[in-house]
Write a protein that holds these residues in place. Structure first.
Motif, PDB file in Angstrom:
ATOM      1  N   VAL A 155      15.816 -25.204  18.359  1.00 29.40           N
ATOM      2  CA  VAL A 155      17.276 -25.090  18.352  1.00 29.40           C
ATOM      3  C   VAL A 155      17.905 -26.400  18.825  1.00 29.40           C
ATOM      4  O   VAL A 155      18.822 -26.932  18.201  1.00 29.40           O
ATOM      5  CB  VAL A 155      17.721 -23.924  19.261  1.00 29.40           C
ATOM      6  CG1 VAL A 155      19.227 -23.852  19.319  1.00 29.40           C
ATOM      7  CG2 VAL A 155      17.147 -22.619  18.769  1.00 29.40           C
ATOM      8  N   ARG A 161      24.455 -30.006  14.059  1.00 35.13           N
ATOM      9  CA  ARG A 161      24.246 -29.537  12.690  1.00 35.13           C
ATOM     10  C   ARG A 161      25.123 -30.257  11.680  1.00 35.13           C
ATOM     11  O   ARG A 161      24.991 -30.076  10.484  1.00 35.13           O
ATOM     12  CB  ARG A 161      24.469 -28.032  12.605  1.00 35.13           C
ATOM     13  CG  ARG A 161      25.884 -27.589  12.815  1.00 35.13           C
ATOM     14  CD  ARG A 161      25.942 -26.094  12.716  1.00 35.13           C
ATOM     15  NE  ARG A 161      25.585 -25.617  11.395  1.00 35.13           N
ATOM     16  CZ  ARG A 161      26.462 -25.443  10.417  1.00 35.13           C
ATOM     17  NH1 ARG A 161      27.714 -25.722  10.604  1.00 35.13           N
ATOM     18  NH2 ARG A 161      26.076 -24.990   9.243  1.00 35.13           N
TER      19      ARG A 161
ATOM     20  N   VAL B 155       9.646 -12.772  26.897  1.00 37.54           N
ATOM     21  CA  VAL B 155       9.903 -12.619  25.466  1.00 37.54           C
ATOM     22  C   VAL B 155      11.342 -12.171  25.234  1.00 37.54           C
ATOM     23  O   VAL B 155      11.991 -12.614  24.280  1.00 37.54           O
ATOM     24  CB  VAL B 155       8.905 -11.626  24.844  1.00 37.54           C
ATOM     25  CG1 VAL B 155       9.323 -11.263  23.440  1.00 37.54           C
ATOM     26  CG2 VAL B 155       7.522 -12.216  24.816  1.00 37.54           C
ATOM     27  N   PHE B 157      13.940 -13.016  27.034  1.00 33.64           N
ATOM     28  CA  PHE B 157      14.763 -14.227  27.105  1.00 33.64           C
ATOM     29  C   PHE B 157      14.580 -15.080  25.860  1.00 33.64           C
ATOM     30  O   PHE B 157      15.533 -15.671  25.351  1.00 33.64           O
ATOM     31  CB  PHE B 157      14.406 -15.028  28.358  1.00 33.64           C
ATOM     32  CG  PHE B 157      15.205 -14.628  29.550  1.00 33.64           C
ATOM     33  CD1 PHE B 157      16.492 -15.094  29.711  1.00 33.64           C
ATOM     34  CD2 PHE B 157      14.687 -13.764  30.498  1.00 33.64           C
ATOM     35  CE1 PHE B 157      17.247 -14.722  30.801  1.00 33.64           C
ATOM     36  CE2 PHE B 157      15.431 -13.383  31.580  1.00 33.64           C
ATOM     37  CZ  PHE B 157      16.716 -13.860  31.737  1.00 33.64           C
ATOM     38  N   LEU B 158      13.346 -15.131  25.378  1.00 32.54           N
ATOM     39  CA  LEU B 158      13.063 -15.920  24.166  1.00 32.54           C
ATOM     40  C   LEU B 158      13.907 -15.416  23.003  1.00 32.54           C
ATOM     41  O   LEU B 158      14.542 -16.201  22.283  1.00 32.54           O
ATOM     42  CB  LEU B 158      11.580 -15.802  23.830  1.00 32.54           C
ATOM     43  CG  LEU B 158      10.994 -16.675  22.730  1.00 32.54           C
ATOM     44  CD1 LEU B 158       9.519 -16.843  22.977  1.00 32.54           C
ATOM     45  CD2 LEU B 158      11.166 -16.113  21.363  1.00 32.54           C
ATOM     46  N   LEU B 160      16.684 -13.635  23.100  1.00 29.94           N
ATOM     47  CA  LEU B 160      18.111 -13.905  23.327  1.00 29.94           C
ATOM     48  C   LEU B 160      18.445 -15.344  22.962  1.00 29.94           C
ATOM     49  O   LEU B 160      19.406 -15.630  22.240  1.00 29.94           O
ATOM     50  CB  LEU B 160      18.451 -13.637  24.793  1.00 29.94           C
ATOM     51  CG  LEU B 160      19.856 -14.059  25.199  1.00 29.94           C
ATOM     52  CD1 LEU B 160      20.870 -13.147  24.554  1.00 29.94           C
ATOM     53  CD2 LEU B 160      20.014 -14.048  26.695  1.00 29.94           C
ATOM     54  N   MET B 161      17.574 -16.253  23.453  1.00 29.17           N
ATOM     55  CA  MET B 161      17.804 -17.675  23.210  1.00 29.17           C
ATOM     56  C   MET B 161      17.739 -17.982  21.719  1.00 29.17           C
ATOM     57  O   MET B 161      18.576 -18.736  21.193  1.00 29.17           O
ATOM     58  CB  MET B 161      16.745 -18.458  23.958  1.00 29.17           C
ATOM     59  CG  MET B 161      16.849 -19.934  23.837  1.00 29.17           C
ATOM     60  SD  MET B 161      15.408 -20.662  24.602  1.00 29.17           S
ATOM     61  CE  MET B 161      14.162 -20.210  23.435  1.00 29.17           C
ATOM     62  N   VAL B 164      20.979 -16.772  20.136  1.00 26.11           N
ATOM     63  CA  VAL B 164      22.069 -17.704  20.413  1.00 26.11           C
ATOM     64  C   VAL B 164      21.911 -18.956  19.556  1.00 26.11           C
ATOM     65  O   VAL B 164      22.880 -19.464  18.970  1.00 26.11           O
ATOM     66  CB  VAL B 164      22.088 -18.057  21.917  1.00 26.11           C
ATOM     67  CG1 VAL B 164      23.051 -19.196  22.185  1.00 26.11           C
ATOM     68  CG2 VAL B 164      22.471 -16.857  22.724  1.00 26.11           C
ATOM     69  N   GLY B 165      20.669 -19.434  19.462  1.00 23.90           N
ATOM     70  CA  GLY B 165      20.411 -20.640  18.679  1.00 23.90           C
ATOM     71  C   GLY B 165      20.780 -20.460  17.223  1.00 23.90           C
ATOM     72  O   GLY B 165      21.421 -21.325  16.622  1.00 23.90           O
ATOM     73  N   VAL B 168      24.535 -20.509  16.850  1.00 20.94           N
ATOM     74  CA  VAL B 168      25.097 -21.853  16.982  1.00 20.94           C
ATOM     75  C   VAL B 168      24.820 -22.682  15.736  1.00 20.94           C
ATOM     76  O   VAL B 168      25.694 -23.380  15.227  1.00 20.94           O
ATOM     77  CB  VAL B 168      24.515 -22.547  18.228  1.00 20.94           C
ATOM     78  CG1 VAL B 168      24.861 -24.017  18.215  1.00 20.94           C
ATOM     79  CG2 VAL B 168      25.069 -21.924  19.461  1.00 20.94           C
ATOM     80  N   LEU B 169      23.583 -22.585  15.233  1.00 21.69           N
ATOM     81  CA  LEU B 169      23.209 -23.454  14.120  1.00 21.69           C
ATOM     82  C   LEU B 169      23.837 -23.010  12.811  1.00 21.69           C
ATOM     83  O   LEU B 169      24.070 -23.827  11.929  1.00 21.69           O
ATOM     84  CB  LEU B 169      21.690 -23.507  13.973  1.00 21.69           C
ATOM     85  CG  LEU B 169      20.951 -24.227  15.080  1.00 21.69           C
ATOM     86  CD1 LEU B 169      19.485 -24.328  14.750  1.00 21.69           C
ATOM     87  CD2 LEU B 169      21.516 -25.609  15.287  1.00 21.69           C
ATOM     88  N   SER B 170      24.108 -21.708  12.672  1.00 22.42           N
ATOM     89  CA  SER B 170      24.598 -21.264  11.365  1.00 22.42           C
ATOM     90  C   SER B 170      26.113 -21.125  11.343  1.00 22.42           C
ATOM     91  O   SER B 170      26.693 -21.001  10.278  1.00 22.42           O
ATOM     92  CB  SER B 170      23.955 -19.932  10.996  1.00 22.42           C
ATOM     93  OG  SER B 170      24.272 -18.978  11.970  1.00 22.42           O
ATOM     94  N   LYS B 171      26.753 -21.147  12.533  1.00 18.95           N
ATOM     95  CA  LYS B 171      28.202 -20.997  12.563  1.00 18.95           C
ATOM     96  C   LYS B 171      28.848 -22.226  11.947  1.00 18.95           C
ATOM     97  O   LYS B 171      28.455 -23.352  12.242  1.00 18.95           O
ATOM     98  CB  LYS B 171      28.658 -20.838  14.015  1.00 18.95           C
ATOM     99  CG  LYS B 171      30.052 -20.282  14.144  1.00 18.95           C
ATOM    100  CD  LYS B 171      30.359 -19.963  15.589  1.00 18.95           C
ATOM    101  CE  LYS B 171      30.439 -21.221  16.421  1.00 18.95           C
ATOM    102  NZ  LYS B 171      30.728 -20.939  17.824  1.00 18.95           N
ATOM    103  N   SER B 172      29.837 -21.965  11.107  1.00 23.43           N
ATOM    104  CA  SER B 172      30.515 -23.093  10.488  1.00 23.43           C
ATOM    105  C   SER B 172      31.406 -23.766  11.522  1.00 23.43           C
ATOM    106  O   SER B 172      32.206 -23.122  12.189  1.00 23.43           O
ATOM    107  CB  SER B 172      31.356 -22.603   9.325  1.00 23.43           C
ATOM    108  OG  SER B 172      32.210 -23.638   8.912  1.00 23.43           O
ATOM    109  N   THR B 173      31.218 -25.078  11.683  1.00 24.69           N
ATOM    110  CA  THR B 173      32.003 -25.774  12.708  1.00 24.69           C
ATOM    111  C   THR B 173      33.311 -26.320  12.160  1.00 24.69           C
ATOM    112  O   THR B 173      34.155 -26.755  12.928  1.00 24.69           O
ATOM    113  CB  THR B 173      31.201 -26.944  13.299  1.00 24.69           C
ATOM    114  OG1 THR B 173      30.630 -27.659  12.220  1.00 24.69           O
ATOM    115  CG2 THR B 173      30.168 -26.447  14.249  1.00 24.69           C
TER     116      THR B 173
END
Lengths: 501, 184
Positions: A155, A161, B155, B157-158, B160-161, B164-165, B168-173
Motif C-alpha cells: 500500500v 497514486r 491478521v 489488523f492486517l 483492516l490495514m 484501508v489501503g 485509499v488507492l482506489s478512491k478517485s482523488t
C-alpha cells in the motif's frame, strides 16, 4: 481432545508484555476514528497527533528498555514470542525510524495532495508488525507478522497514486513480494512436514516452533528436505534485505515509492530482515552452518560488488540510495556470517544498522526538502549549488553521506570498523578484503554527490543567483540533530556501547 | 491400498495440470475458472489426508467466495484482448531447462538419501497433544482462540490495514469542481 491443555494456553497469553505493539495498534485505530468523525476543518491536526503519540511511545519504550536492561529473556504466548532486552532495543529502533518517517511524510505531504491519515495508519501497523516479527519464535507468528509488514508496504509503495512511477513500483513490489512470500512459505511447509515425520530422530509435534525445530535440525542437519526448506526460507528473507540475486526489485521500487516510504523500506524493513536472519541462524538453523556459511559468504561478496558497481553510474538519487543500500546489505551479511563464530557480531550488525538509520535519514531528510513536485525525478544535477541555495541542507547532506561512506570522525566509520573486526575475528579474510574494496568504490559515488552540492558549477557573474530553499527552524533543528548525532556518536560511542554490549 | 494411491495421482495431476493451464491460458476468465479446478484438486488431497474441515474450507472460501470475486473483477474490468508479449526464445529455453534441472535434482536428492522414511498414512494417536491433528472445526476453533490468539488478532489488523489501503488507492482523488457563485 484435551480441553484443560487449551485453558493453559489461554492463560499463557500475557497481553501486557506486548504493550508497545498494542499501543501502536490502538493509535492507528484512533487516527482512523478521528478522521471519520471529526468535522472536516479540524482534521488537519491528526498527523501531528500521530507524531506526538509516537514520540511519547518512543520515550516510554526507551525508558522501559533502560529499566529492564539485562532482564532474563523469556517465552511468552506459549512460545510464539521471545521477549528479551535486545527485542526491547529493537522496538525502540523501529519506533525511532517510524518517527523519522513521519517527519519525512509531513514534509512530503506539503508537496503532494494525498490523503494523510491513512498513511500514518498503515505505517503504524507496519511498525507494530515489525516489532512482532523480530520477536517471534514460531513460524506461524513469524509469517503473519511478515505478511502484515509486506502487505502494508504494498500500500505504502503505491501510495502516490497520481504518479505512474509509484503505481509501477507498487505493482512490481506486489508481484515480486508475493513470489518471495511463496518461496518462504514453501520452505516453512517443507520444514514443518519433515519435522513432523515420526520415523525421523527427534521428530516434534510442534514443528513450527523455533525451539523444537532447532532440536530437530541438530539431529537431521544433512537431510535433503531440511536443506531445501532452510534454503527456501533464507531465500525469502534475502528478498527482504535485498541481497543478490533477490535485489532485482530494489532500483525501481525505491525510485517510484514516495521518499518517506523509500526511507522506511531502506532502514526499517532492512533491519527487520537482518534481525530475522540473525534469529534464524542463531536459533533453528544454527546447525546448518556447514551449508549457510559458504552460501551467505558467496551472497555477501556478490552483493557488495554488485551494489557498489551498479550505484557508480546512477544519476537518479533514489536509485542510487537503493543500490548503495544493496551494498550496505552486503557488509551486514558479512557481520551475519561472522555471527557463526563471534558471539558479539549480532550487536555489531545492530550498531551498523543504527548508524545506517542516522545517515540514511539525514540524507533522505535533505532529499525530501530538495525534491520538487515530481518525487521520482530526483536527479544528481538537481543538487548543483545546494551549498549556495541552503547551507544547512548541504552540510547535513555531507554529514549523512560521509557517515554512509564511513569517513572517520562520523559514526558510520565506527559501525564499519566493528563489522570488520568481527569479520577478522571470525577469520573471514576474503570477505574482509571484498568489503574494504566495496567501501573504496562507494566513496566515488558518495563524494560525487557531495561535489555536486559544493563545487560543481560555475556561473557567469551577470547570471541571476540561484533560488534559495527556505527552511524553517523546526526542520533545521531535526536535520541538525541527526547530523550532530552522526558526529557525536562517532566521537563518543559509549552511550550506544552501553545500550548494546 | 491401491484406491488411495490412484485417487492421489488423480487429484495431484488435476491440481498441477490446472495450475499449469492457468499460467498458459490467454483468456483471463478461463484462467480464473481453471484456478477453481485446481482448488478442487487441492481439496481432494486434503480429503485423502482426513482433513475434512480444510477440504470444506478450501471449496467454500477459495473456490467459492474468492474466485467468484475474481471473476466479478475480471468481467467488470472487461479487459480487451491485449497484444501478447511473447518471452524471448533464449529466456524461455533457459528458464524451462533450469526448472527441469531443479525438479530432477530435487527428486534425485530425495530418492538418493533416506530423507523421507515412509509412514503409513493414518491419523496419529496422540491423546496428550491437543493440537496434534486438527481434523475438525472444533479443534481449529480451540487452537485459534487459545494458542494462536495473537496471530489471529494480528491478521485482524492486517485485514483492516489492507482494506484501508484499497480504499485509499482506489478512491478517485480528482476533486469535483467547486460550484462558483456564477453558476447558481
Amino acid at each position: 481432545m484435551n480441553a484443560s491443555a487449551f485453558s493453559v494456553f489461554a492463560e499463557n497469553n500475557q497481553w501486557s508484555v506486548l504493550w508497545p505493539e498494542i499501543s501502536l495498534g490502538l493509535i492507528a485505530l484512533i487516527l482512523l476514528l478521528l478522521d471519520c468523525f471529526l468535522p472536516k476543518d479540524k482534521r488537519s491536526f491528526v498527523p501531528g497527533l500521530a507524531v506526538f503519540l509516537q514520540g511519547g511511545l518512543f520515550l516510554a519504550v526507551s525508558v522501559f528498555f533502560i529499566e529492564s536492561r539485562g532482564m532474563d529473556a523469556f517465552y511468552a504466548f506459549n512460545g510464539l514470542i521471545y521477549m528479551s532486552s535486545f527485542g526491547s532495543l529493537l522496538r525502540a529502533f523501529f519506533l525511532l525510524s517510524s518517527l523519522l518517517v513521519s517527519y519525512l511524510a509531513l514534509v512530503y505531504f506539503k508537496k503532494q495532495p494525498l490523503p494523510r491519515t491513512e498513511f500514518f495508519h498503515v505505517m503504524l501497523i507496519v511498525t507494530a508488525a515489525m516489532m512482532l516479527l523480530v520477536q517471534s519464535a514460531h513460524f506461524v507468528m513469524f509469517f503473519v507478522a511478515l505478511e502484515t509488514v509486506t502487505i502494508g508496504f504494498y500500500v505504502l509503495v503505491a501510495y502516490c497514486r497520481t504518479s505512474a512511477f509509484s503505481l509501477e513500483a507498487g505493482l512490481k513490489y506486489l508481484i515480486l513480494g508475493a513470489l518471495s512470500s511463496a518461496l518462504l512459505l514453501f520452505g516453512i511447509v517443507l520444514l514443518y512436514g519433515v519435522a513432523g515425520n515420526p520415523e525421523l530422530p527427534a521428530f516434534t509435534q510442534d514443528s513450527m516452533s523455533f525451539l523444537s525445530l532447532q532440536t530437530f535440525i541438530e539431529n537431521n542437519a544433512h537431510n535433503a528436505l531440511v536443506q531445501l526448506g532452510v534454503l527456501l526460507v533464507i531465500s525469502g528473507v534475502a528478498f527482504k534485505i535485498g541481497a543478490v540475486p533477490f535485489q532485482i526489485w530494489i532500483p525501481d521500487v525505491y525510485q517510484g515509492a514516495p521518499t518517506p516510504v523509500t526511507a522506511f523500506l531502506a532502514v526499517a524493513s532492512k533491519t527487520a530482515g537482518f534481525m530475522v536472519l540473525l534469529n534464524l541462524i542463531q536459533g533453528p538453523f544454527a546447525s546448518m552452518e556447514y551449508l549457510l556459511k559458504p552460501l551467505l559468504s558467496a551472497v555477501a561478496v556478490v552483493t557488495i560488488l554488485f551494489g557498489n558497481m551498479a550505484a557508480l553510474s546512477q544519476q537518479n538519487l533514489k536509485r542510487l540510495m537503493g543500490l548503495s543500500g544493496v551494498a550496505h546489505a552486503g557488509y551486514l551479511l558479512v557481520g551475519v556470517v561472522a555471527a557463526f563464530h563471534v558471539h558479539w557480531a549480532p550487536l555489531a550488525v545492530l550498531f551498523y544498522l543504527i548508524t545506517y538509520l542516522l545517515g540514511s535519514f539525514a540524507v533522505f531528510g535533505v532529499m525530501a526538502h530538495v525534491a520538487g513536485e515530481q518525487d521520482e525525478a530526483q536527479e544528481l544535477s538537481d543538487y548543483q549549488d545546494l551549498a549556495q541555495r541552503n547551507t544547512t541542507l548541504a552540510s547535513v547532506l555531507t554529514m549523512g553521506l560521509g557517515s554512509l561512506a564511513g569517513i572517520p570522525p562520523l559514526v558510520g566509520f565506527i559501525g564499519k570498523v566493528l563489522l570488520f573486526i568481527a569479520a577478522f575475528r571470525a577469520e573471514l579474510y576474503t570477505l574482509l578484503g571484498v568489503s574494504i574494496l566495496g567501501v573504496v568504490i562507494s566513496i566515488y559515488y558518495y563524494f560525487g554527490w557531495m561535489r555536486e552540492a559544493f563545487f560543481r558549477s560555475w556561473h557567469a557573474p551577470q547570471e541571476a543567483p540561484v533560488a534559495a530553499i527556505p527552511l524553517s527552524g523546526v526542520h533545521v533543528f531535526i536535520l541538525g540533530l541527526l547530523a550532530m548525532l552522526t558526529l557525536l556518536l562517532g566521537l563518543f560511542q559509549n552511550v550506544l556501547g552501553w545500550a548494546l554490549f | 491400498m491401491i484406491l488411495p494411491d490412484v485417487l492421489f495421482v488423480l487429484f495431484a495431476s488435476l491440481t498441477l495440470g490446472a495450475g499449469l493451464l492457468v499460467v498458459l491460458s490467454r483468456n483471463t476468465v478461463t484462467a480464473a475458472l481453471l484456478v477453481v479446478l485446481s482448488f478442487v484438486g487441492i481439496s481432494g488431497l486434503f480429503l485423502l489426508l482426513d482433513a475434512t474441515f480444510l477440504a470444506a474450507l478450501q471449496i467454500l472460501v477459495y473456490a467459492g467466495a474468492v474466485m467468484v470475486l475474481f471473476l466479478f473483477i475480471v468481467m467488470l474490468l472487461d479487459v480487451e484482448k491485449t497484444s501478447h508479449i511473447l518471452p524471448k526464445k533464449v529466456s524461455l529455453v533457459l528458464s524451462v531447462s533450469a526448472l527441469l534441472v531443479m525438479v530432477i535434482g530435487v527428486t534425485y536428492l530425495l530418492m538418493e538419501s533416506p530423507s523421507l522414511p515412509s509412514v503409513d498414512l493414518m491419523p496419529l494417536d496422540m491423546p496428550d497433544a491437543p493440537l496434534g491433528f486438527p481434523a475438525h472445526a472444533k479443534a481449529f476453533g480451540y487452537a485459534l482462540f487459545t494458542k494462536y490468539l495473537l496471530p489471529l488478532q494480528t491478521v485482524g489488523f492486517l485485514l483492516l490495514m489492507a482494506m484501508v489501503g484499497v480504499v485509499v488507492l482506489s478512491k478517485s482523488t480528482a476533486k469535483a469542481p467547486e460550484p462558483t457563485s456564477e453558476t447558481k
